[in-house]
Design a protein around this motif. Structure first.
Motif, PDB file in Angstrom:
ATOM      1  N   ALA A  30       0.719  -1.474  -0.107  1.00  0.00           N
ATOM      2  CA  ALA A  30      -0.023   0.048  -0.057  1.00  0.00           C
ATOM      3  C   ALA A  30       1.005   1.340   0.031  1.00  0.00           C
ATOM      4  N   GLY A  31       1.852   0.931   0.933  1.00  0.00           N
ATOM      5  CA  GLY A  31       2.758   2.192   0.718  1.00  0.00           C
ATOM      6  C   GLY A  31       3.441   2.710  -0.587  1.00  0.00           C
ATOM      7  N   TYR A  32       3.820   1.656  -1.298  1.00  0.00           N
ATOM      8  CA  TYR A  32       4.657   1.757  -2.475  1.00  0.00           C
ATOM      9  C   TYR A  32       3.489   2.340  -3.398  1.00  0.00           C
ATOM     10  N   LEU A  33       2.170   1.596  -3.370  1.00  0.00           N
ATOM     11  CA  LEU A  33       1.239   2.388  -4.402  1.00  0.00           C
ATOM     12  C   LEU A  33       0.692   3.723  -4.118  1.00  0.00           C
ATOM     13  N   ASN A  34       1.044   4.072  -2.983  1.00  0.00           N
ATOM     14  CA  ASN A  34       0.785   5.349  -2.530  1.00  0.00           C
ATOM     15  C   ASN A  34       1.723   6.291  -3.036  1.00  0.00           C
ATOM     16  N   ILE A  35       2.852   5.914  -3.294  1.00  0.00           N
ATOM     17  CA  ILE A  35       4.162   6.731  -3.338  1.00  0.00           C
ATOM     18  C   ILE A  35       4.696   6.891  -5.075  1.00  0.00           C
ATOM     19  N   VAL A  36       4.487   5.896  -5.764  1.00  0.00           N
ATOM     20  CA  VAL A  36       4.891   5.784  -6.986  1.00  0.00           C
ATOM     21  C   VAL A  36       4.143   6.606  -7.984  1.00  0.00           C
ATOM     22  N   GLU A  37       5.026   7.200  -9.051  1.00  0.00           N
ATOM     23  CA  GLU A  37       4.387   8.078  -9.940  1.00  0.00           C
ATOM     24  C   GLU A  37       3.749   7.346 -11.097  1.00  0.00           C
ATOM     25  N   PHE A  38       2.747   7.786 -11.680  1.00  0.00           N
ATOM     26  CA  PHE A  38       2.157   7.422 -12.844  1.00  0.00           C
ATOM     27  C   PHE A  38       1.936   8.606 -14.123  1.00  0.00           C
ATOM     28  N   SER A  39       2.624   9.561 -14.022  1.00  0.00           N
ATOM     29  CA  SER A  39       2.789  10.470 -14.977  1.00  0.00           C
ATOM     30  C   SER A  39       1.909  11.666 -14.769  1.00  0.00           C
ATOM     31  N   ARG A  40       2.330  12.737 -15.518  1.00  0.00           N
ATOM     32  CA  ARG A  40       1.572  13.904 -15.520  1.00  0.00           C
ATOM     33  C   ARG A  40       0.965  14.500 -13.983  1.00  0.00           C
ATOM     34  N   GLN A  41       1.948  14.350 -13.087  1.00  0.00           N
ATOM     35  CA  GLN A  41       1.686  14.967 -11.811  1.00  0.00           C
ATOM     36  C   GLN A  41       1.089  14.061 -11.029  1.00  0.00           C
ATOM     37  N   ILE A  42       0.756  12.875 -11.345  1.00  0.00           N
ATOM     38  CA  ILE A  42      -0.337  11.883 -10.734  1.00  0.00           C
ATOM     39  C   ILE A  42       0.546  10.895 -10.114  1.00  0.00           C
ATOM     40  N   TYR A  43       0.383  10.810  -8.730  1.00  0.00           N
ATOM     41  CA  TYR A  43       1.101  10.006  -7.877  1.00  0.00           C
ATOM     42  C   TYR A  43       0.351   9.087  -6.769  1.00  0.00           C
ATOM     43  N   GLY A  44       0.532   7.827  -6.945  1.00  0.00           N
ATOM     44  CA  GLY A  44      -0.214   7.057  -6.200  1.00  0.00           C
ATOM     45  C   GLY A  44      -1.510   6.398  -6.804  1.00  0.00           C
ATOM     46  N   VAL A  45      -1.938   5.104  -6.464  1.00  0.00           N
ATOM     47  CA  VAL A  45      -2.892   4.517  -7.241  1.00  0.00           C
ATOM     48  C   VAL A  45      -4.229   5.085  -7.045  1.00  0.00           C
ATOM     49  N   GLY A  46      -4.313   5.739  -5.893  1.00  0.00           N
ATOM     50  CA  GLY A  46      -5.904   6.365  -5.983  1.00  0.00           C
ATOM     51  C   GLY A  46      -6.083   7.364  -6.620  1.00  0.00           C
ATOM     52  N   ALA A  47      -5.056   8.250  -6.945  1.00  0.00           N
ATOM     53  CA  ALA A  47      -5.203   9.404  -7.943  1.00  0.00           C
ATOM     54  C   ALA A  47      -5.146   8.756  -9.135  1.00  0.00           C
ATOM     55  N   ALA A  48      -4.277   7.699  -9.568  1.00  0.00           N
ATOM     56  CA  ALA A  48      -4.144   6.965 -10.932  1.00  0.00           C
ATOM     57  C   ALA A  48      -5.757   6.489 -11.275  1.00  0.00           C
ATOM     58  N   ALA A  49      -6.143   5.761 -10.357  1.00  0.00           N
ATOM     59  CA  ALA A  49      -7.415   5.082 -10.729  1.00  0.00           C
ATOM     60  C   ALA A  49      -8.508   5.947 -11.049  1.00  0.00           C
ATOM     61  N   GLN A  50      -8.589   7.198 -10.378  1.00  0.00           N
ATOM     62  CA  GLN A  50      -9.583   8.384 -10.492  1.00  0.00           C
ATOM     63  C   GLN A  50      -9.279   8.970 -11.861  1.00  0.00           C
ATOM     64  N   SER A  51      -8.051   9.262 -12.216  1.00  0.00           N
ATOM     65  CA  SER A  51      -7.633  10.136 -13.341  1.00  0.00           C
ATOM     66  C   SER A  51      -7.739   9.294 -14.658  1.00  0.00           C
ATOM     67  N   TYR A  52      -7.369   8.194 -14.449  1.00  0.00           N
ATOM     68  CA  TYR A  52      -7.070   7.212 -15.616  1.00  0.00           C
ATOM     69  C   TYR A  52      -8.630   6.576 -16.301  1.00  0.00           C
ATOM     70  N   PHE A  53      -9.188   6.196 -15.129  1.00  0.00           N
ATOM     71  CA  PHE A  53     -10.496   5.414 -15.362  1.00  0.00           C
ATOM     72  C   PHE A  53     -11.659   6.086 -14.759  1.00  0.00           C
ATOM     73  N   GLY A  54     -11.683   6.665 -13.932  1.00  0.00           N
ATOM     74  CA  GLY A  54     -12.845   7.534 -13.208  1.00  0.00           C
ATOM     75  C   GLY A  54     -13.499   6.534 -12.210  1.00  0.00           C
ATOM     76  N   VAL A  55     -12.593   5.886 -11.401  1.00  0.00           N
ATOM     77  CA  VAL A  55     -12.935   4.938 -10.736  1.00  0.00           C
ATOM     78  C   VAL A  55     -12.185   4.890  -9.296  1.00  0.00           C
TER      79      VAL A  55
END
Length: 722
Positions: free
Chosen positions: A184-209
């Motif tokens: 969970a710590g890793y998935l909260n820290i890692v970068e997903f491009s375009r100022q998006i960090y962490g799986v919470g922001a990535a899931a919402q930004s990429y797929f809206g979920v």
């Protein structure tokens, strides 16, 4: 055996021996493992940094009701807990990045030994990192050293020394955190491009979920990105992203976490990301929109300039900033400003700044302009702080006569009912305006300052100070300024509220620059206009031709109707930190800047403007009938206009002026000319567009509130020595 092969093998064995020695220095005891107490000071410090430096979070700015208006961030991160991450996401990541994650204790010795031999034969030194090691590296890059490029490079350098240090920290980490916490710590820290960090922001930004709703192919796409977020960006590089996603699906099959038939089916699906880029909020006050953006920007600038909060702290602290913005009042102010001056009208700004009076706080409730907040100049947008900054470089005109009147009351030079001389023309033998300043009036008087009242026959030779405040004869206030002295008038301007204005330079309203080639940029307004040596100062100050802040002028009115109590115009109601705890901020304390009796009497002295003075027409057209203190202002050649006024519930200033930053005008007033408004002959007067803007908004804002009286005057300040 060829000689080079022998050398490579020997080097590989040496490196292998080094890794084994390192393993001895990292003894693992029991299931969890215990790090040797001989850990180096550097490793300990890094471990401490990981524990003590929290990850950057999104700061949210709300209105006074607590409704969000904007987000500020450098890294868009929505932290999630372990149980908010579904198994598909966890196993996709583990399968592609660290298949034996649940078997090791921070370091995969089998993989490390294999990588050491490969490295010894000329392979890549980056191999064999576990998820725990990657967590350490990403935390150093994205959190601890996010503003230090050199340190970030060191955290990624391809060296055995860096890998061994990382390994030791990883082992320490696994003694403190469970495997689930590390994932969970890793998935909260890692970068997903375009100022998006962490799986919470990535899931919402990429797929809206939310992350718990990610499907297997969605999880595989995100897991595949962490290796190289830029190269695997699904919008810029969809083919590479697809290839990487499919690789993750294959690894999940190899790890027995996904059936091959399902993987083959998922490979045929589109990436499924939101069209036209990630779905995320703006990273700054642009997100507040064209109507509330100026207020959001003032919140940011206030916290940085007045309280010392750095931009990094503001944009990474995860604060919830409850502002004092009244969205309804701001909307009414915006509508009124646009009604009077079109948002796209060239080179014209119409602003309205509103402050709630009080003896303990002066809360800013609205900052509006005819122009929208934003970066599209073709649509009339701007990010200049029009309603709050020292942005009106052409001046506020006769509204500055407030300061002369206040100083006269304070020095017992006049009372509000005292009679003062108001001749049509006046030649000052105290103040000077330079050679030729009097023109044909006094041909040889190069030392004199000559002026006249606007229009012919509009004023009698004398009138009460109260009537003069309502009708605004120039000559009477310059004569009164002579009697009081310019120093007390300048001091009164600062005391009542024009503090940033008086500290700015008189040329641009910007910061004083002692090295500038422009003399007016080397001094503050207070210094430039004030007495020096044998010079009594520049008497035209009372006519208001210098750069002005509309918000500070509104706060002057708030100070007067607050019984002379000045408070900083604050946009902050409350700040909560990332844990929900209140964060105190240091604001300037309120000050009793003039006696309450003086302030109350001055308010009465300014109460006739809307009844029989220069703003009376605008007041009648708006059906205004509340007790009000007010003052209009118009600069030379109608270059700009102002109306400042207050009721006991709300104070405000409306200003029409040249738009700073306009390519035709820059930040400086470039000579005579009229600011063109939308009504009449095009000439600007404070009693027209500014007053109409003020009354138009205030009438709607206060319609459900009682009409409160102004305070009673004090005899001490009514008669004076006039």
């Amino acid at each position: 055996m060829r000689k080079p092969d022998g050398l490579f093998k020997l080097l590989g064995l040496c490196l292998l021996a080094g890794v084994l020695v390192a393993g001895i220095l990292f003894p693992v005891v029991g299931a969890a493992g215990v790090v040797s107490n001989q850990a180096s000071e550097t490793v300990d410090k890094t471990s401490s940094d990981l524990a003590d430096v929290p990850p950057p979070l999104v700061t949210t700015v709300t209105d006074s009701a607590g409704d969000p208006i904007a987000t500020l961030y450098s890294q868009y991160r929505l932290p999630v807990k372990t149980d908010q991450i579904n198994d598909a996401m966890k196993w996709a990541l583990i399968s592609v990045e660290d298949k034996r994650f649940y078997e090791h204790h921070g370091v995969d010795w089998k993989g490390t030994l294999r990588a050491a031999v490969s490295n010894g034969a000329g392979g890549d030194t980056q191999g064999a990192s576990t998820l725990t090691q990657q967590y350490v590296k990403n935390y150093l890059i994205n959190v601890v050293n996010r503003n230090d490029k050199i340190a970030q490079e060191k955290a990624q350098e391809q060296s055995i020394a860096r890998k061994l240090k990382e390994a030791r920290i990883a082992i320490q980490l696994e003694t403190k955190l469970s495997k689930e916490q590390i994932v969970a710590g890793y998935l909260n820290i890692v970068e997903f491009s375009r100022q998006i960090y962490g799986v919470g922001a990535a899931a919402q930004s990429y797929f809206g979920v939310p992350p718990e709703k990610l499907t297997v192919p969605q999880a595989a796409l995100l897991a595949g990105m962490v290796n190289n977020p830029i190269a695997n960006d699904p919008w810029n590089h969809p083919a590479a992203a697809t290839t990487r996603r499919n690789l993750v699906l294959d690894r999940m099959v190899d790890n027995q976490k996904l059936a091959k038939a399902d993987a083959d089916r998922f490979k045929t699906e589109p990436l499924g990301v939101t069209p036209d880029g990630p779905q995320k909020p703006a990273a700054n006050c642009i997100g507040a929109g064209p109507e509330n953006g100026f207020f959001c920007q003032y919140v940011e600038e206030y916290l940085r300039q007045q309280t010392g909060m750095s931009k990094d702290e503001l944009y990474s602290g995860g604060y919830t900033i409850k502002s004092t913005l009244d969205k309804r009042a701001n909307h009414e102010a915006k509508i009124s400003a646009e009604t009077q001056v079109k948002k796209t009208q060239n080179n014209v700004a119409n602003t309205l700044s509103l402050v709630r009076p009080g003896k303990e706080r002066h809360e800013v409730v609205a900052l509006a302009a005819n122009r929208d907040y934003g970066t599209d100049q073709a649509q009339g947008q701007t990010t200049y702080g029009l309603p709050y900054d020292v942005a009106n470089v052409t001046g506020a005109g006769s509204s500055y006569k407030i300061f002369t009147a206040a100083a006269a009351l304070d020095k017992n030079a006049a009372g509000i009912y005292s009679t003062i001389p108001t001749p049509q023309t006046y030649i000052s033998k105290v103040f000077t305006s330079g050679p030729g300043g009097c023109g044909p009036l006094v041909a040889q008087a190069t030392w004199a300052y000559c002026l006249s009242n606007y229009g012919e026959g509009n004023y009698g030779p004398q009138m009460s100070l109260q009537q003069a405040l309502a009708t605004s004869p120039n000559t009477g206030f310059v004569a009164l300024e002579e009697k009081v002295g310019l120093g007390p008038v300048l001091d009164m301007a600062s005391k009542l509220g024009m503090r940033n204005t008086m500290a700015s330079n008189p040329a641009t309203g910007g910061t004083v620059n002692p090295k500038s080639q422009e003399p007016q940029e080397r001094e503050s307004q207070a210094s430039f206009y004030g007495p020096k040596g044998n010079s009594p100062g520049i008497g035209a100050f009372t006519l208001g031709f210098s750069p002005t802040s509309g918000l500070e002028l509104a706060n002057v009115a708030a100070t007067i109707v607050s019984g002379g109590k000045w408070c900083p115009p604050t946009p902050i109601a409350q700040i909560l930190d990332r844990n929900g705890n209140p964060k105190p901020i240091k604001e300037a304390p309120c000050e009793q800047v003039v006696p309450e009796a003086l302030a109350n009497t001055l308010a009465v002295g300014m109460s006739k403007d809307s009844q029989s003075g220069t703003s009376s027409r605008a007041a009648r057209e708006a059906h205004w009938d509340r007790p009000t203190m007010g003052k209009t202002g118009t600069t030379n050649t109608s270059g700009s206009g102002t109306y400042v006024g207050a009721t006991p519930q709300l104070a405000g200033a409306a200003m029409v002026f040249r738009h700073p930053g306009n390519p035709n005008g820059g930040l400086r007033y470039n000579g005579p000319g009229n600011v063109v408004a939308v009504q009449g002959d095009g000439n600007m007067f404070g009693g027209m567009t500014p007053a109409q803007t003020w009354f138009g908004a205030m009438g709607n804002i206060l319609k459900d509130q009682p009409a409160l009286p102004l305070p009673a005057p004090d005899p001490k300040y009514t008669g004076g020595a006039g």
